[in-house]
Motif scaffolding. Structure first.
Motif, PDB file in Angstrom:
ATOM      1  N   SER A 124       0.841  -1.197   0.000  1.00  0.00           N
ATOM      2  CA  SER A 124       0.000   0.000   0.000  1.00  0.00           C
ATOM      3  C   SER A 124       0.868   1.236   0.000  1.00  0.00           C
ATOM      4  CB  SER A 124      -0.938   0.020   1.210  1.00  0.00           C
ATOM      5  OG  SER A 124      -0.192   0.100   2.408  1.00  0.00           O
ATOM      6  N   ALA A 125       0.269   2.350  -0.443  1.00  0.00           N
ATOM      7  CA  ALA A 125       0.970   3.641  -0.459  1.00  0.00           C
ATOM      8  C   ALA A 125      -0.071   4.752  -0.467  1.00  0.00           C
ATOM      9  CB  ALA A 125       1.892   3.763  -1.670  1.00  0.00           C
ATOM     10  N   ASP A 126       0.229   5.817   0.221  1.00  0.00           N
ATOM     11  CA  ASP A 126      -0.690   6.953   0.261  1.00  0.00           C
ATOM     12  C   ASP A 126      -0.770   7.623  -1.104  1.00  0.00           C
ATOM     13  OD1 ASP A 126      -1.142   6.490   2.925  1.00  0.00           O
ATOM     14  OD2 ASP A 126       0.304   8.000   3.616  1.00  0.00           O
ATOM     15  N   ALA A 127      -2.011   7.958  -1.494  1.00  0.00           N
ATOM     16  CA  ALA A 127      -2.199   8.706  -2.732  1.00  0.00           C
ATOM     17  C   ALA A 127      -2.023  10.202  -2.513  1.00  0.00           C
ATOM     18  CB  ALA A 127      -3.586   8.430  -3.310  1.00  0.00           C
ATOM     19  N   GLN A 128      -2.272  10.664  -1.277  1.00  0.00           N
ATOM     20  CA  GLN A 128      -2.102  12.066  -0.921  1.00  0.00           C
ATOM     21  C   GLN A 128      -1.395  12.144   0.423  1.00  0.00           C
ATOM     22  OE1 GLN A 128      -2.791  14.674  -2.786  1.00  0.00           O
ATOM     23  NE2 GLN A 128      -3.777  13.530  -4.438  1.00  0.00           N
ATOM     24  N   PRO A 129      -0.527  13.116   0.598  1.00  0.00           N
ATOM     25  CA  PRO A 129       0.167  13.247   1.881  1.00  0.00           C
ATOM     26  C   PRO A 129      -0.761  13.778   2.965  1.00  0.00           C
ATOM     27  CG  PRO A 129       0.754  15.069   0.462  1.00  0.00           C
ATOM     28  CD  PRO A 129      -0.100  14.157  -0.368  1.00  0.00           C
ATOM     29  N   THR A 130      -0.364  13.589   4.182  1.00  0.00           N
ATOM     30  CA  THR A 130      -1.127  14.077   5.335  1.00  0.00           C
ATOM     31  C   THR A 130      -0.439  15.319   5.901  1.00  0.00           C
ATOM     32  OG1 THR A 130      -1.830  11.831   5.880  1.00  0.00           O
ATOM     33  CG2 THR A 130      -2.024  13.484   7.611  1.00  0.00           C
ATOM     34  N   LYS A 131      -1.234  16.355   6.122  1.00  0.00           N
ATOM     35  CA  LYS A 131      -0.705  17.592   6.690  1.00  0.00           C
ATOM     36  C   LYS A 131      -0.492  17.411   8.189  1.00  0.00           C
ATOM     37  CE  LYS A 131      -1.732  22.546   7.106  1.00  0.00           C
ATOM     38  NZ  LYS A 131      -2.711  23.616   6.778  1.00  0.00           N
TER      39      LYS A 131
END
Length: 211
Positions: A124-131
């Motif tokens: 798995s991998a994040d599609a958008q970063p987390t602020k």
């Protein structure tokens, strides 16, 4: 003035070599025993000689490679942190690609046969970063505490100065005039009750003459 950071994560697992899997069997049944290889790979990827060239491309970049705490299998979690959302995703892709490259290099150095090499699989991998606003919260708390401390110190200093001024105003001078309902009255020193010998004799003579 403190900007937030951006974090992105990915999970990667190790796959056993072909020679360790019975023909036609499920390779996920043979994940046991790969934890040692995962530990070696984790240390190597996180070392400066491997990760530094990648991190140098991005401002404020950080890379963390650790075993997945939610499972006992040979799964690692890759976490990247940068100052912008775009660079976070670019760094994550570069870090994910760095894991299989490093694993292959380690095995090549040990002259492991191709059929016995361990491989990796991205789970798995994040599609958008987390602020992440943790740094902003920390700096806000520090600024608030510092401002409160400075305010208390300044208030105490001003109060001390004002107390000194009030004390000086309340102490009258010896010849200062005191206010009364009939106007100011100047304090004069009381006359001395002691009479010298000549005044006494003069008064005694006056009394005798009058008698």
């Amino acid at each position: 003035m403190v900007k937030p950071t951006y974090e992105a994560n990915a999970s990667i697992t190790l796959i056993p070599p072909k020679v360790a899997v019975t023909v036609g069997d499920n390779p996920y049944l043979y994940l046991g025993g790969l934890e040692q290889a995962l530990g070696v790979l984790q240390v190597k990827v996180g070392s400066p000689e491997v990760s530094a060239p990648l991190l140098a491309r991005y401002r404020g970049a950080q890379l963390t490679v650790a075993p997945d705490a939610s499972t006992t299998g040979p799964i690692m979690t890759v976490t990247v942190t940068t100052d912008s959302a775009d660079s976070a995703m670019e760094l994550l892709h570069g870090a994910v690609a760095l894991v299989p490259q490093t694993l292959q290099q380690l095995q090549v150095e040990q002259k492991v046969p191709a059929a016995s090499m361990i491989s990796t699989l991205e789970l798995s991998a994040d599609a958008q970063p987390t602020k992440v606003a943790k740094k902003q919260v920390q700096m806000t708390v520090m600024a608030a505490v510092g401002g409160l401390a400075a305010t208390l110190l300044l208030t105490g200093l001003l109060d001390r100065l004002m107390s000194r001024k009030r004390g000086r105003r309340q102490v009258p001078s010896p010849d200062a005039a005191q206010a009364t309902p009939f106007g100011p009255v100047r304090l004069e020193p009381a006359p001395s009750l002691a009479l010298d010998s000549q005044d006494r004799r003069a008064r005694s003579s006056a009394v005798d003459v009058g008698t």
